[in-house]
Motif scaffolding. Structure first.
Motif, mmCIF file in Angstrom:
data_model
loop_
_atom_site.group_PDB
_atom_site.id
_atom_site.type_symbol
_atom_site.label_atom_id
_atom_site.label_comp_id
_atom_site.label_asym_id
_atom_site.label_seq_id
_atom_site.Cartn_x
_atom_site.Cartn_y
_atom_site.Cartn_z
ATOM 1 N N ASP A 274 65.534 47.980 -26.406
ATOM 2 C CA ASP A 274 64.163 48.504 -26.378
ATOM 3 C C ASP A 274 63.977 49.233 -25.050
ATOM 4 O O ASP A 274 63.561 48.644 -24.058
ATOM 5 N N PRO A 275 64.291 50.536 -24.988
ATOM 6 C CA PRO A 275 64.225 51.269 -23.726
ATOM 7 C C PRO A 275 62.857 51.226 -23.063
ATOM 8 O O PRO A 275 62.743 51.063 -21.843
ATOM 9 N N ASP A 276 61.795 51.374 -23.834
ATOM 10 C CA ASP A 276 60.447 51.350 -23.262
ATOM 11 C C ASP A 276 60.183 50.020 -22.561
ATOM 12 O O ASP A 276 59.647 49.976 -21.449
ATOM 13 N N ARG A 277 60.559 48.930 -23.222
ATOM 14 C CA ARG A 277 60.338 47.605 -22.644
ATOM 15 C C ARG A 277 61.169 47.417 -21.378
ATOM 16 O O ARG A 277 60.694 46.836 -20.391
ATOM 17 N N ALA A 278 62.410 47.901 -21.395
ATOM 18 C CA ALA A 278 63.270 47.761 -20.225
ATOM 19 C C ALA A 278 62.662 48.469 -19.018
ATOM 20 O O ALA A 278 62.638 47.924 -17.909
ATOM 21 N N LEU A 279 62.146 49.684 -19.228
ATOM 22 C CA LEU A 279 61.561 50.424 -18.118
ATOM 23 C C LEU A 279 60.247 49.783 -17.675
ATOM 24 O O LEU A 279 59.993 49.648 -16.471
ATOM 25 N N LEU A 280 59.414 49.367 -18.616
ATOM 26 C CA LEU A 280 58.161 48.708 -18.242
ATOM 27 C C LEU A 280 58.422 47.439 -17.436
ATOM 28 O O LEU A 280 57.708 47.152 -16.472
ATOM 29 N N ASP A 281 59.450 46.684 -17.804
ATOM 30 C CA ASP A 281 59.798 45.478 -17.050
ATOM 31 C C ASP A 281 60.183 45.829 -15.616
ATOM 32 O O ASP A 281 59.788 45.143 -14.660
ATOM 33 N N PHE A 282 60.957 46.899 -15.452
ATOM 34 C CA PHE A 282 61.357 47.325 -14.112
ATOM 35 C C PHE A 282 60.142 47.744 -13.295
ATOM 36 O O PHE A 282 59.981 47.339 -12.136
ATOM 37 N N LEU A 283 59.268 48.549 -13.884
ATOM 38 C CA LEU A 283 58.092 49.025 -13.161
ATOM 39 C C LEU A 283 57.178 47.863 -12.774
ATOM 40 O O LEU A 283 56.658 47.814 -11.656
ATOM 41 N N GLN A 284 56.990 46.925 -13.688
ATOM 42 C CA GLN A 284 56.084 45.813 -13.431
ATOM 43 C C GLN A 284 56.642 44.847 -12.389
ATOM 44 O O GLN A 284 55.933 44.434 -11.465
ATOM 45 N N THR A 285 57.911 44.476 -12.514
ATOM 46 C CA THR A 285 58.462 43.483 -11.579
ATOM 47 C C THR A 285 58.642 44.052 -10.181
ATOM 48 O O THR A 285 58.474 43.324 -9.190
ATOM 49 N N THR A 286 58.927 45.331 -10.068
ATOM 50 C CA THR A 286 59.037 45.918 -8.725
ATOM 51 C C THR A 286 57.659 46.097 -8.098
ATOM 52 O O THR A 286 57.499 45.951 -6.879
ATOM 53 N N TYR A 287 56.646 46.407 -8.925
ATOM 54 C CA TYR A 287 55.271 46.436 -8.412
ATOM 55 C C TYR A 287 54.858 45.052 -7.931
ATOM 56 O O TYR A 287 54.240 44.901 -6.871
ATOM 57 N N GLU A 288 55.182 44.020 -8.697
ATOM 58 C CA GLU A 288 54.849 42.654 -8.295
ATOM 59 C C GLU A 288 55.523 42.290 -6.980
ATOM 60 O O GLU A 288 54.959 41.545 -6.164
ATOM 61 N N ALA A 289 56.718 42.809 -6.745
ATOM 62 C CA ALA A 289 57.403 42.558 -5.468
ATOM 63 C C ALA A 289 56.567 43.086 -4.309
ATOM 64 O O ALA A 289 56.453 42.443 -3.257
ATOM 65 N N ALA A 290 55.973 44.270 -4.488
ATOM 66 C CA ALA A 290 55.134 44.848 -3.434
ATOM 67 C C ALA A 290 53.801 44.123 -3.332
ATOM 68 O O ALA A 290 53.340 43.785 -2.234
ATOM 69 N N ALA A 291 53.158 43.878 -4.474
ATOM 70 C CA ALA A 291 51.817 43.310 -4.479
ATOM 71 C C ALA A 291 51.798 41.861 -4.019
ATOM 72 O O ALA A 291 50.905 41.448 -3.257
ATOM 73 N N GLU A 292 52.759 41.074 -4.469
ATOM 74 C CA GLU A 292 52.776 39.662 -4.102
ATOM 75 C C GLU A 292 53.162 39.456 -2.645
ATOM 76 O O GLU A 292 52.508 38.710 -1.910
ATOM 77 N N HIS A 293 54.199 40.129 -2.207
ATOM 78 C CA HIS A 293 54.646 39.957 -0.826
ATOM 79 C C HIS A 293 53.756 40.717 0.159
ATOM 80 O O HIS A 293 53.720 40.382 1.346
ATOM 81 N N GLY A 294 53.030 41.721 -0.338
ATOM 82 C CA GLY A 294 52.105 42.466 0.509
ATOM 83 C C GLY A 294 50.687 41.944 0.463
ATOM 84 O O GLY A 294 49.802 42.516 1.103
ATOM 85 N N ASP A 295 50.466 40.865 -0.297
ATOM 86 C CA ASP A 295 49.156 40.213 -0.382
ATOM 87 C C ASP A 295 48.073 41.181 -0.864
ATOM 88 O O ASP A 295 46.994 41.268 -0.289
ATOM 89 N N TRP A 296 48.348 41.905 -1.951
ATOM 90 C CA TRP A 296 47.363 42.788 -2.548
ATOM 91 C C TRP A 296 46.330 41.959 -3.317
ATOM 92 O O TRP A 296 46.642 40.876 -3.837
ATOM 93 N N ASP A 297 45.127 42.469 -3.435
ATOM 94 C CA ASP A 297 44.073 41.812 -4.200
ATOM 95 C C ASP A 297 44.236 42.192 -5.667
ATOM 96 O O ASP A 297 43.521 43.036 -6.217
ATOM 97 N N ARG A 298 45.164 41.544 -6.350
ATOM 98 C CA ARG A 298 45.525 41.943 -7.709
ATOM 99 C C ARG A 298 44.377 41.757 -8.701
ATOM 100 O O ARG A 298 44.233 42.541 -9.645
ATOM 101 N N ALA A 299 43.561 40.740 -8.499
ATOM 102 C CA ALA A 299 42.451 40.509 -9.418
ATOM 103 C C ALA A 299 41.478 41.685 -9.440
ATOM 104 O O ALA A 299 40.890 42.007 -10.479
ATOM 105 N N ALA A 300 41.323 42.342 -8.305
ATOM 106 C CA ALA A 300 40.410 43.483 -8.213
ATOM 107 C C ALA A 300 41.069 44.790 -8.614
ATOM 108 O O ALA A 300 40.375 45.750 -8.980
ATOM 109 N N LEU A 301 42.399 44.851 -8.563
ATOM 110 C CA LEU A 301 43.112 46.106 -8.751
ATOM 111 C C LEU A 301 43.694 46.295 -10.153
ATOM 112 O O LEU A 301 44.078 47.416 -10.505
#
Length: 312
Positions: A274-301
């Motif tokens: 499932d190419p779409d799912r594979a790319l979405l997983d990459f985009l989401q998990t790498t974003y989470e790497a930035a947001a979680e370790h960078g202490d982003w306000d995810r609930a608001a964003l």
């Protein structure tokens, strides 16, 4: 070429099979992009200079010119460049093997005939060497099939990146094409300022990068390099501690210390069940790497794009 059909959902295109065309097309897009740069007022992070994926190729979108607007589109379906104005005039240039110098001369001649003035630095940025457009007789390749296959890669990437973008309600860029680095990108912002970027891009003023990276961000995109068929990338600026060690998917993704970003080979997506799912997983998990370790306000964003999905 690894795919006979540019209309397939995820066409294959080996970088080594089209590198000469890629480099020539890169420089052609710089000429087109600089015309938009010359005519458009500044928008944060240089968003006013980018190109956009269209059903035919890449376009400037509408560009202001005194009392009218115009656009320029590189059509890789019919292989021509079209300049259209809101007063009904226009010019067409055939896309075929030609030097950058010839492309530049034809482009500027067409603009002159249409009365469009565009004053810009007439040499490419973010490449080495930076040969002035009017003197570049080195780059002169245009493989029609390769250009269409690359556009097909952009179409597929744009579609999935647009879906990923829709989950973010904070400040986020369009999915757009940067002609300096020759990549399709989408960038999310935490809302906080970032430390001044040190610059360092070849043949590009450091002040350009200072504007581009003036706010804390998480960026992703597709570039026709970094892998046999190109690569998807994701990085954070500034990079928070723990970012590079964060677990990401799919399994073929890795953090490149040399490039300071996560990379996922295009072919790993193209050949996935499932190419779409594979790319979405990459985009989401790498974003989470930035947001979680960078202490982003995810609930608001972040929010669910289906929150108003009732019939309308």
């Amino acid at each position: 070429m690894t795919s006979p059909d540019a209309t397939s959902a995820w066409p294959g295109l080996r970088v080594e099979d089209w590198v000469d065309t890629r480099d020539t097309l890169h420089l052609w897009t710089q000429v087109v992009g600089k015309v938009r740069l010359a005519r458009s007022p500044l928008v944060n992070h240089w968003w006013q200079v980018t190109l956009y994926v269209t059903p035919r190729g890449l376009s400037t979108g509408s560009v202001p010119d005194r009392h009218r607007i115009f656009d320029v589109e590189l059509d890789v379906v019919e292989h021509e460049m079209r300049i259209r104005t809101s007063d009904g005039t226009g010019r067409t240039i055939a896309l075929a093997p030609m030097t950058v110098a010839d492309f530049y001369a034809q482009m500027m001649g067409a603009l002159d005939e249409l009365g469009i003035e565009a004053d810009f630095q007439t040499r490419p940025n973010e490449v080495e060497p930076s040969i002035p457009f009017a003197q570049d007789t080195v780059h002169a390749s245009y493989d029609r099939e390769a250009a269409r296959l690359f556009w097909g890669q952009l179409v597929a990437s744009h579609r999935v990146m647009g879906k990923f973008r829709s989950h973010f309600v904070g400040k986020v860029s369009p999915v757009h094409f940067f002609w300096g680095s020759f990549d399709l990108a989408c960038t999310r912002f935490s809302g906080r300022p970032a430390p001044e970027h040190p610059g360092g891009a070849p043949n590009c003023g450091d002040w350009v990068m200072v504007e581009g990276y003036s706010r804390e961000l998480s960026s992703c995109g597709f570039w026709p390099g970094g892998g046999e068929e190109g690569a998807f990338y994701a990085y954070a600026y500034p990079e928070p501690e723990g970012f590079s060690a964060h677990p990401v998917t799919p399994a073929q993704a890795r953090y490149s210390v040399e490039n300071g970003q996560f990379l996922l080979p295009y072919e790993a997506v193209r050949t996935a069940r499932d190419p779409d799912r594979a790319l979405l997983d990459f985009l989401q998990t790498t974003y989470e790497a930035a947001a979680e370790h960078g202490d982003w306000d995810r609930a608001a964003l972040e929010d669910d794009p289906a929150r108003w999905s009732h019939p309308r």
